[in-house]
Design a protein around this motif. Structure first.
Motif, PDB file in Angstrom:
ATOM      1  N   GLN A 190      50.419  33.635  35.150  1.00 53.96           N
ATOM      2  CA  GLN A 190      50.392  34.719  34.932  1.00 53.96           C
ATOM      3  C   GLN A 190      49.747  35.558  34.078  1.00 53.96           C
ATOM      4  OE1 GLN A 190      53.386  36.549  37.212  1.00 53.96           O
ATOM      5  NE2 GLN A 190      52.071  37.412  36.137  1.00 53.96           N
ATOM      6  N   VAL A 191      49.487  35.499  33.313  1.00 56.73           N
ATOM      7  CA  VAL A 191      48.448  35.492  31.840  1.00 56.73           C
ATOM      8  C   VAL A 191      47.254  36.057  33.132  1.00 56.73           C
ATOM      9  CG1 VAL A 191      47.070  35.765  30.273  1.00 56.73           C
ATOM     10  CG2 VAL A 191      49.348  34.900  30.255  1.00 56.73           C
ATOM     11  N   THR A 192      46.776  34.694  34.087  1.00 55.73           N
ATOM     12  CA  THR A 192      45.326  34.601  34.362  1.00 55.73           C
ATOM     13  C   THR A 192      45.817  35.976  35.661  1.00 55.73           C
ATOM     14  OG1 THR A 192      45.227  32.459  34.301  1.00 55.73           O
ATOM     15  CG2 THR A 192      44.188  33.479  35.724  1.00 55.73           C
ATOM     16  N   LYS A 193      46.699  35.828  36.460  1.00 61.33           N
ATOM     17  CA  LYS A 193      46.595  36.729  37.682  1.00 61.33           C
ATOM     18  C   LYS A 193      47.451  38.641  36.982  1.00 61.33           C
ATOM     19  CE  LYS A 193      50.772  38.386  40.882  1.00 61.33           C
ATOM     20  NZ  LYS A 193      50.794  39.565  40.514  1.00 61.33           N
ATOM     21  N   ASP A 194      47.553  38.814  36.013  1.00 65.64           N
ATOM     22  CA  ASP A 194      47.762  39.958  35.512  1.00 65.64           C
ATOM     23  C   ASP A 194      46.070  40.106  34.479  1.00 65.64           C
ATOM     24  OD1 ASP A 194      50.229  39.577  35.511  1.00 65.64           O
ATOM     25  OD2 ASP A 194      50.700  39.518  34.098  1.00 65.64           O
ATOM     26  N   LEU A 195      45.453  39.399  34.345  1.00 61.92           N
ATOM     27  CA  LEU A 195      44.103  39.418  33.782  1.00 61.92           C
ATOM     28  C   LEU A 195      43.336  39.869  35.029  1.00 61.92           C
ATOM     29  CD1 LEU A 195      43.909  37.411  31.033  1.00 61.92           C
ATOM     30  CD2 LEU A 195      44.615  40.004  30.792  1.00 61.92           C
ATOM     31  N   LEU A 196      43.578  38.973  36.058  1.00 61.57           N
ATOM     32  CA  LEU A 196      42.404  39.230  37.376  1.00 61.57           C
ATOM     33  C   LEU A 196      42.234  40.532  38.165  1.00 61.57           C
ATOM     34  CD1 LEU A 196      42.112  35.820  38.898  1.00 61.57           C
ATOM     35  CD2 LEU A 196      40.148  36.977  38.158  1.00 61.57           C
ATOM     36  N   GLU A 197      43.658  40.859  38.215  1.00 58.78           N
ATOM     37  CA  GLU A 197      44.543  42.959  38.098  1.00 58.78           C
ATOM     38  C   GLU A 197      43.689  43.830  37.476  1.00 58.78           C
ATOM     39  OE1 GLU A 197      48.811  42.753  38.518  1.00 58.78           O
ATOM     40  OE2 GLU A 197      48.468  41.796  40.416  1.00 58.78           O
ATOM     41  N   LEU A 198      43.188  43.327  36.132  1.00 61.88           N
ATOM     42  CA  LEU A 198      43.121  43.788  35.066  1.00 61.88           C
ATOM     43  C   LEU A 198      41.929  44.050  34.958  1.00 61.88           C
ATOM     44  CD1 LEU A 198      44.212  46.264  33.036  1.00 61.88           C
ATOM     45  CD2 LEU A 198      44.014  44.154  31.234  1.00 61.88           C
ATOM     46  N   THR A 199      40.820  43.465  35.830  1.00 62.65           N
ATOM     47  CA  THR A 199      39.625  43.948  36.387  1.00 62.65           C
ATOM     48  C   THR A 199      38.848  44.706  36.742  1.00 62.65           C
ATOM     49  OG1 THR A 199      39.357  41.169  36.959  1.00 62.65           O
ATOM     50  CG2 THR A 199      39.528  41.457  34.432  1.00 62.65           C
ATOM     51  N   ALA A 200      40.232  44.199  38.271  1.00 62.71           N
ATOM     52  CA  ALA A 200      39.869  45.217  39.030  1.00 62.71           C
ATOM     53  C   ALA A 200      40.103  46.789  38.552  1.00 62.71           C
ATOM     54  CB  ALA A 200      40.903  45.012  40.402  1.00 62.71           C
ATOM     55  N   THR A 201      40.595  47.644  37.871  1.00 61.72           N
ATOM     56  CA  THR A 201      41.215  48.370  37.963  1.00 61.72           C
ATOM     57  C   THR A 201      39.904  49.169  36.554  1.00 61.72           C
ATOM     58  OG1 THR A 201      42.622  48.104  36.157  1.00 61.72           O
ATOM     59  CG2 THR A 201      43.141  48.655  38.527  1.00 61.72           C
ATOM     60  N   ASN A 202      39.351  47.761  35.177  1.00 63.66           N
ATOM     61  CA  ASN A 202      38.902  48.233  34.626  1.00 63.66           C
ATOM     62  C   ASN A 202      37.707  47.730  34.681  1.00 63.66           C
ATOM     63  OD1 ASN A 202      41.111  50.051  32.527  1.00 63.66           O
ATOM     64  ND2 ASN A 202      41.962  48.173  33.843  1.00 63.66           N
ATOM     65  N   PRO A 203      36.666  47.704  35.209  1.00 61.43           N
ATOM     66  CA  PRO A 203      35.421  46.439  35.552  1.00 61.43           C
ATOM     67  C   PRO A 203      34.810  47.020  34.017  1.00 61.43           C
ATOM     68  CG  PRO A 203      35.105  48.544  36.623  1.00 61.43           C
ATOM     69  CD  PRO A 203      36.583  49.123  36.730  1.00 61.43           C
ATOM     70  N   ASP A 204      33.993  48.092  33.263  1.00 67.02           N
ATOM     71  CA  ASP A 204      34.175  48.427  32.719  1.00 67.02           C
ATOM     72  C   ASP A 204      34.235  47.348  31.724  1.00 67.02           C
ATOM     73  OD1 ASP A 204      35.931  49.643  32.192  1.00 67.02           O
ATOM     74  OD2 ASP A 204      34.866  50.631  30.734  1.00 67.02           O
ATOM     75  N   GLN A 205      35.393  46.607  30.966  1.00 64.34           N
ATOM     76  CA  GLN A 205      36.089  45.810  30.446  1.00 64.34           C
ATOM     77  C   GLN A 205      36.600  44.024  30.772  1.00 64.34           C
ATOM     78  OE1 GLN A 205      39.768  47.573  29.070  1.00 64.34           O
ATOM     79  NE2 GLN A 205      38.923  49.429  28.257  1.00 64.34           N
ATOM     80  N   ILE A 206      35.160  43.841  31.651  1.00 58.36           N
ATOM     81  CA  ILE A 206      35.193  42.623  32.599  1.00 58.36           C
ATOM     82  C   ILE A 206      35.519  41.554  31.689  1.00 58.36           C
ATOM     83  CG2 ILE A 206      33.242  42.185  33.503  1.00 58.36           C
ATOM     84  CD1 ILE A 206      34.452  40.926  35.495  1.00 58.36           C
ATOM     85  N   GLN A 207      34.153  41.628  31.120  1.00 59.22           N
ATOM     86  CA  GLN A 207      34.252  40.679  29.368  1.00 59.22           C
ATOM     87  C   GLN A 207      34.516  40.873  28.038  1.00 59.22           C
ATOM     88  OE1 GLN A 207      30.041  42.002  26.604  1.00 59.22           O
ATOM     89  NE2 GLN A 207      31.147  44.098  27.049  1.00 59.22           N
TER      90      GLN A 207
END
Length: 219
Positions: free
Chosen positions: A163-180
């Motif tokens: 679940q954490v992995t899924k949520d964080l992958l979705e977060l990278t899609a909307t916040n590409p500047d914070q991916i690192q």
């Protein structure tokens, strides 16, 4: 008779050393995750600096077990106890390494990062610490019923990790500047998942210790 009593005393001391190292891993994981949530860079640095302590404890356990095997030439259950002490201490040292890796992620994030740490990471940590308690008790009592509980707990950790992995992958899609930053928290959840896998290995070691047969708790 004197030789046997001395061997039993040494065996008991070895067992206590393994249990002490297991307790250490609980402290490392809990402290590392707390430091992550609190952006506590000083604590993270201390965890990394003290990692050598657990390496040395593992080495002492392994050396003591090998000396007992060489001197006493034990067989059957006594030999299994010594072999399992070595196997478990190796898993415990690697568990401490995962705590160190979480501390490294905390340093990478720094004390002013723009993201919130996923709340399920703390829940994963709590379950993993429960697993250590179960494993220690099973090892101390040589009771396989405790070992079997670990597979159930490991499934809970795996589900949270997914679940954490899924949520964080979705977060990278909307916040590409914070991916690192986001990926560092993803790595942290992975470290806890691996920590729990090593405890499952310990459960399998307990089963082998008692039964003399190898089992796979993940089947």
């Amino acid at each position: 008779m004197q030789t046997r009593r001395f061997f039993n005393e040494e065996l008991q001391k070895l067992k206590l050393d393994v249990e002490e190292l297991a307790e250490d891993t609980k402290v490392v994981l809990g402290t590392a995750v707390d430091a992550l949530y609190n952006s506590d860079l000083t604590t993270a640095e201390n965890i990394i600096a003290n990692d050598y302590v657990y390496n040395e404890k593992e080495q002492r356990i392994n050396d003591a077990a090998m000396i007992m095997i060489a001197k006493q030439q034990p067989v059957a259950s006594d030999l299994r106890r010594l072999i399992i002490a070595i196997k478990i201490s190796t898993d415990l040292e690697r568990m401490a390494d995962h705590g160190k890796n979480i501390a490294k992620a905390t340093l990478f994030l720094g004390d002013d990062h723009p993201i919130s740490i996923h709340p399920s990471i703390k829940e994963m940590m709590k379950i993993a610490i429960e697993m250590v308690d179960i494993a220690i008790k099973g090892y101390h009592l040589e009771d396989i019923s405790f070992a079997r509980l670990l597979a159930q707990k490991d499934d809970q950790v795996d589900n949270l990790y997914g679940q954490v992995t899924k949520d964080l992958l979705e977060l990278t899609a909307t916040n590409p500047d914070q991916i690192q930053y986001i990926m560092q928290t993803a790595y942290t959840s992975r470290y806890i998942e691996r920590f729990a896998d090593h405890i499952t290995n310990i459960g399998e070691s307990i089963l082998y210790l008692v039964k003399g047969v190898s089992y796979d708790l993940n089947e």
